[in-house]
Motif scaffolding. Structure first.
Motif, PDB file in Angstrom:
ATOM      1  N   PHE A   1     -18.120-131.033  -8.178  1.00 24.91           N
ATOM      2  CA  PHE A   1     -18.897-131.437  -9.349  1.00 24.91           C
ATOM      3  C   PHE A   1     -20.388-131.458  -9.029  1.00 24.91           C
ATOM      4  O   PHE A   1     -20.793-131.650  -7.881  1.00 24.91           O
ATOM      5  N   ASP A   2     -21.184-131.288 -10.083  1.00 23.55           N
ATOM      6  CA  ASP A   2     -22.616-131.515  -9.970  1.00 23.55           C
ATOM      7  C   ASP A   2     -22.842-132.943 -10.423  1.00 23.55           C
ATOM      8  O   ASP A   2     -22.780-133.247 -11.610  1.00 23.55           O
ATOM      9  N   LYS A   3     -23.068-133.850  -9.450  1.00 26.25           N
ATOM     10  CA  LYS A   3     -22.994-135.274  -9.792  1.00 26.25           C
ATOM     11  C   LYS A   3     -24.079-135.699 -10.780  1.00 26.25           C
ATOM     12  O   LYS A   3     -23.897-136.644 -11.535  1.00 26.25           O
ATOM     13  N   ASN A   4     -25.203-135.013 -10.778  1.00 26.10           N
ATOM     14  CA  ASN A   4     -26.250-135.398 -11.719  1.00 26.10           C
ATOM     15  C   ASN A   4     -25.966-134.872 -13.123  1.00 26.10           C
ATOM     16  O   ASN A   4     -26.035-135.615 -14.096  1.00 26.10           O
ATOM     17  N   ALA A   5     -25.611-133.596 -13.198  1.00 21.39           N
ATOM     18  CA  ALA A   5     -25.383-133.006 -14.518  1.00 21.39           C
ATOM     19  C   ALA A   5     -24.064-133.469 -15.126  1.00 21.39           C
ATOM     20  O   ALA A   5     -23.942-133.576 -16.339  1.00 21.39           O
ATOM     21  N   GLN A   6     -23.076-133.757 -14.277  1.00 24.26           N
ATOM     22  CA  GLN A   6     -21.749-134.060 -14.814  1.00 24.26           C
ATOM     23  C   GLN A   6     -21.400-135.543 -14.775  1.00 24.26           C
ATOM     24  O   GLN A   6     -20.299-135.930 -15.138  1.00 24.26           O
ATOM     25  N   ASP A   7     -22.343-136.349 -14.315  1.00 18.01           N
ATOM     26  CA  ASP A   7     -22.159-137.795 -14.339  1.00 18.01           C
ATOM     27  C   ASP A   7     -20.873-138.229 -13.637  1.00 18.01           C
ATOM     28  O   ASP A   7     -20.096-139.033 -14.154  1.00 18.01           O
ATOM     29  N   THR A   8     -20.633-137.657 -12.469  1.00 20.07           N
ATOM     30  CA  THR A   8     -19.405-137.994 -11.755  1.00 20.07           C
ATOM     31  C   THR A   8     -19.658-139.012 -10.641  1.00 20.07           C
ATOM     32  O   THR A   8     -18.774-139.301  -9.860  1.00 20.07           O
ATOM     33  N   HIS A   9     -20.856-139.537 -10.571  1.00 16.21           N
ATOM     34  CA  HIS A   9     -21.220-140.551  -9.593  1.00 16.21           C
ATOM     35  C   HIS A   9     -21.026-140.035  -8.168  1.00 16.21           C
ATOM     36  O   HIS A   9     -21.588-139.019  -7.817  1.00 16.21           O
ATOM     37  N   SER A  10     -20.144-140.686  -7.373  1.00 13.09           N
ATOM     38  CA  SER A  10     -20.087-140.330  -5.955  1.00 13.09           C
ATOM     39  C   SER A  10     -19.464-138.956  -5.701  1.00 13.09           C
ATOM     40  O   SER A  10     -19.688-138.346  -4.669  1.00 13.09           O
ATOM     41  N   GLY A  11     -18.669-138.439  -6.656  1.00 10.34           N
ATOM     42  CA  GLY A  11     -18.058-137.124  -6.466  1.00 10.34           C
ATOM     43  C   GLY A  11     -16.692-137.016  -7.098  1.00 10.34           C
ATOM     44  O   GLY A  11     -16.264-137.894  -7.839  1.00 10.34           O
ATOM     45  N   GLY A  12     -15.994-135.930  -6.779  1.00  4.49           N
ATOM     46  CA  GLY A  12     -14.651-135.733  -7.304  1.00  4.49           C
ATOM     47  C   GLY A  12     -13.621-136.409  -6.417  1.00  4.49           C
ATOM     48  O   GLY A  12     -13.887-136.734  -5.269  1.00  4.49           O
ATOM     49  N   SER A  13     -12.425-136.649  -6.978  1.00  8.51           N
ATOM     50  CA  SER A  13     -11.353-137.247  -6.182  1.00  8.51           C
ATOM     51  C   SER A  13     -10.017-136.792  -6.754  1.00  8.51           C
ATOM     52  O   SER A  13      -9.959-135.975  -7.660  1.00  8.51           O
TER      53      SER A  13
END
Lengths: 148, 344, 118
Positions: B268-280
């Motif tokens: 994920f692109d954490k800034n553009a996709q608002d996923t915070h720390s990352g994918g899981s």
């Protein structure tokens, strides 16, 4: 991996350092304005209802109206979007209570209307009613014996 | 000690086990991420035309497993064993997704480390001479995971910056004895590591020590260092977990440099996709490996990689009872096609 | 107009307290709601919430502390009018409108909508 208590404490410190904190100031500003707006809107409604109704009835109408609005917004998935921005500003008002009843009612619909919607409706709001009732009983008991 | 075992936790496969084909099927959010163009199949509707999130996840599994077998040029009946798992209670997504295949099935639960677990066991089955082909995989679904582990989707709450975003999708691979394909060479099976983390919104911190434990033991067992790999990829530690791994490894005397990444950061692109720390989620490492790393192993861009899916072994019940969140991680060494000559 | 501002101020402050609790203590929203109801009930019984309500209006009744206050007021009123057995009925009687509304609207909305992805 060293899993002694000392290592755990050290790791706990490392985790605190590595984990970014919630932007508490921005969150508080957002919560203040959103929560304030909901209450201000509530006051508008209350003033309107009070024109032709008793104080108690107007208060009830206010609660029911806000709960209904929150339920509809939750149904459209909009309350969740507001909540993401507003945090406690949309949790603390009675609309947040309604959201916590409506959202599991929708989410667990697939498990049936009885054991899904019916039973899970109160997974979040149930404790509010339980502890509210218990506290009010204690208040009642104390008031009955020594308050009056 | 087994003849193929080296050191305490590692096994070395005789001739290596080939990863014959891989497939990844994901949903809309994943397709909008940096790896979007690499996935085999993108299903815009995360409900996948089903009645529930749980059935949708099963659908992802079914379609993707059929695809991976087809990509290998084989038939489902050629598979000797199926090994897969997911995050739902009692692994029902895997059950209902694969019931029609009618192949001998081992249902696995390794939380988000499941891809590492299924690849390890699938490769061992082949190396042990018990199978010619094994079908391995792992899946997760954002909505199903939220519903089971966190809160109803329409609840208006905030996710803290340490939270991660469960990947929706399925990653699967067909493992085989022979062929000119990327090759599983060594497997280091992780231990459960509990460092006292209780915050269910900080999974990276809960799992990082398990990743470090398996890394350190892998390096001790094989006599290698991080610099012997072109890529080291953990499963779903996110930004927070990755930084903790780097710090913990430094204390152990290993330098984790730019070659170390985390699938949760890649996807994920954490800034553009608002996923915070990352994918899981199980699918995070599974689809990132299949879509992103496998082609690079295939074309020789990556000579040797260390793939370490990571999992948090907790349940809503254990968390509510105040238990810690123990972590697990499994390391799999995969060598690219570029080195096949040396391996003959 | 001034009543509106007062409601805005009091409601906003009550929400900020909740936000600080969430960010500093990692309490989930469900726990915040429980704390607010119990706090409102106790403050109501101690006679502290009433002046706040008189000042803030909806700013004090809309937040869930207001729900707790309602429970406390209700039980005390009922004890006044029906004696001992009012302890059992007063609280929920006062809160019944809100609870019924939540149940009814939740059920209706659940009937016509389906779970959605974020």
């Amino acid at each position: 991996m060293d899993t002694s208590n000392r290592a755990k404490q050290e790791y706990d410190q490392m985790v605190k350092k590595a984990s970014p904190n919630s932007p508490i100031f921005t969150n508080c500003v957002k919560a203040f304005f959103s929560g304030g707006l909901i209450c201000g809107f509530g006051q508008l409604l209350l003033d309107y209802f009070s024109k032709t109704n008793s104080e108690d009835d107007a208060a009830l109408m206010l609660s029911v109206t806000l709960i209904a609005i929150s339920a509809v917004l939750t149904g459209f998935g909009l309350y969740e979007k507001m909540g993401k921005q507003c945090g406690a500003g949309t949790i603390v008002p009675i609309t947040g209570f309604a959201n916590s009843v409506v959202s599991p009612a929708i989410e667990f619909k697939k498990e049936g209307l009885i054991f899904g919607t019916g039973a899970k409706m109160f997974i979040l709001a149930g404790p509010v009613i339980v502890y509210g009732t218990l506290t009010s009983m204690i208040v009642g008991i104390i008031y009955y014996f020594i308050g009056r | 000690m087994g003849a193929k075992k080296i050191g305490k936790q590692t096994v070395r496969l005789n001739e290596g086990v080939r990863i014959m084909s891989v497939a990844s099927t994901v949903s809309k959010k994943e397709s909008e991420g940096p790896l979007g163009k690499y996935f085999d199949k993108i299903i815009e509707d995360s409900m996948f035309g089903e009645k529930s999130w749980e059935l949708a996840e099963s659908h992802f599994i079914r379609e993707n497993m059929e695809l991976v077998v087809q990509k290998a040029g084989l038939k489902m009946k050629d598979m000797d064993y199926l090994l897969c798992g997911d995050l739902l209670n009692q692994c029902t997504a895997s059950t209902f997704g694969t019931v029609d295949f009618q192949i001998p099935f081992f249902g696995l639960y390794g939380a988000c480390s499941t891809m590492g677990e299924s690849m390890s066991l699938g490769a061992m089955l082949i190396d042990g001479g018990f199978a010619n082909y094994t079908l391995v995989g792992a899946s997760s679904h954002f909505c199903g995971a939220e519903k089971q582990f966190r809160a109803p989707l329409s609840l208006g709450n905030q996710r803290p910056p340490t939270a991660t975003w469960t990947v929706t999708g399925d990653g699967a691979a067909v493992l085989a004895k022979k062929g000119n394909f990327p090759c599983i060479m060594e497997i280091t099976t992780g231990k459960i590591v509990d460092m006292g983390i209780t915050d269910a919104n900080n999974m990276g911190a809960a799992m990082a020590p398990a990743a470090v434990d398996v890394l350190v033991n892998h390096f001790k067992d094989t006599g290698r260092t991080p610099q012997d790999y072109d890529v080291i990829a953990t499963g779903d530690l996110g930004e927070v977990g990755r930084s903790l791994v780097v710090a913990l490894m430094k204390k152990e005397g290993y330098t984790m440099d730019g070659r170390y990444t985390d699938c949760g950061i890649e996807i994920f692109d954490k800034n553009a996709q608002d996923t915070h720390s990352g994918g899981s989620g199980c699918a995070c490492s599974a689809v990132t490996f299949c879509a992103y790393f496998y082609p690079k192993l295939m074309n020789g861009e990556i000579g040797r990689m260390l793939f370490i899916p990571t999992g948090a072994l907790h349940s809503p019940t254990s968390s509510q009872q105040g238990q810690n969140i123990p972590g697990i991680a499994h390391a799999v060494v995969i060598e690219g096609c570029g080195e096949k000559e040396a391996r003959k | 107009m001034i009543s509106l501002l007062k409601a805005f101020l009091v409601g906003g402050i009550l929400c900020v307290i909740g936000q600080i609790l969430i960010d500093k203590t990692k309490l989930t929203s469900g726990r915040i709601l429980v704390i607010y109801v119990c706090a409102g009930c106790i403050l109501g019984a101690l006679g502290i919430y009433k002046p706040l309500k008189e000042f803030g209006g909806a700013g004090a009744t809309v937040p869930l502390t207001g729900f707790g206050y309602l429970l406390a007021e209700g039980v005390m009123k009922e004890v006044d009018s029906s004696g001992f057995w009012g302890i059992f009925t007063g609280g929920l009687k006062a809160a019944s409108g809100g609870i019924t509304a939540a149940v009814v609207f939740a059920f209706l909305v659940a009937l016509v909508t389906n779970p959605k992805e974020k």
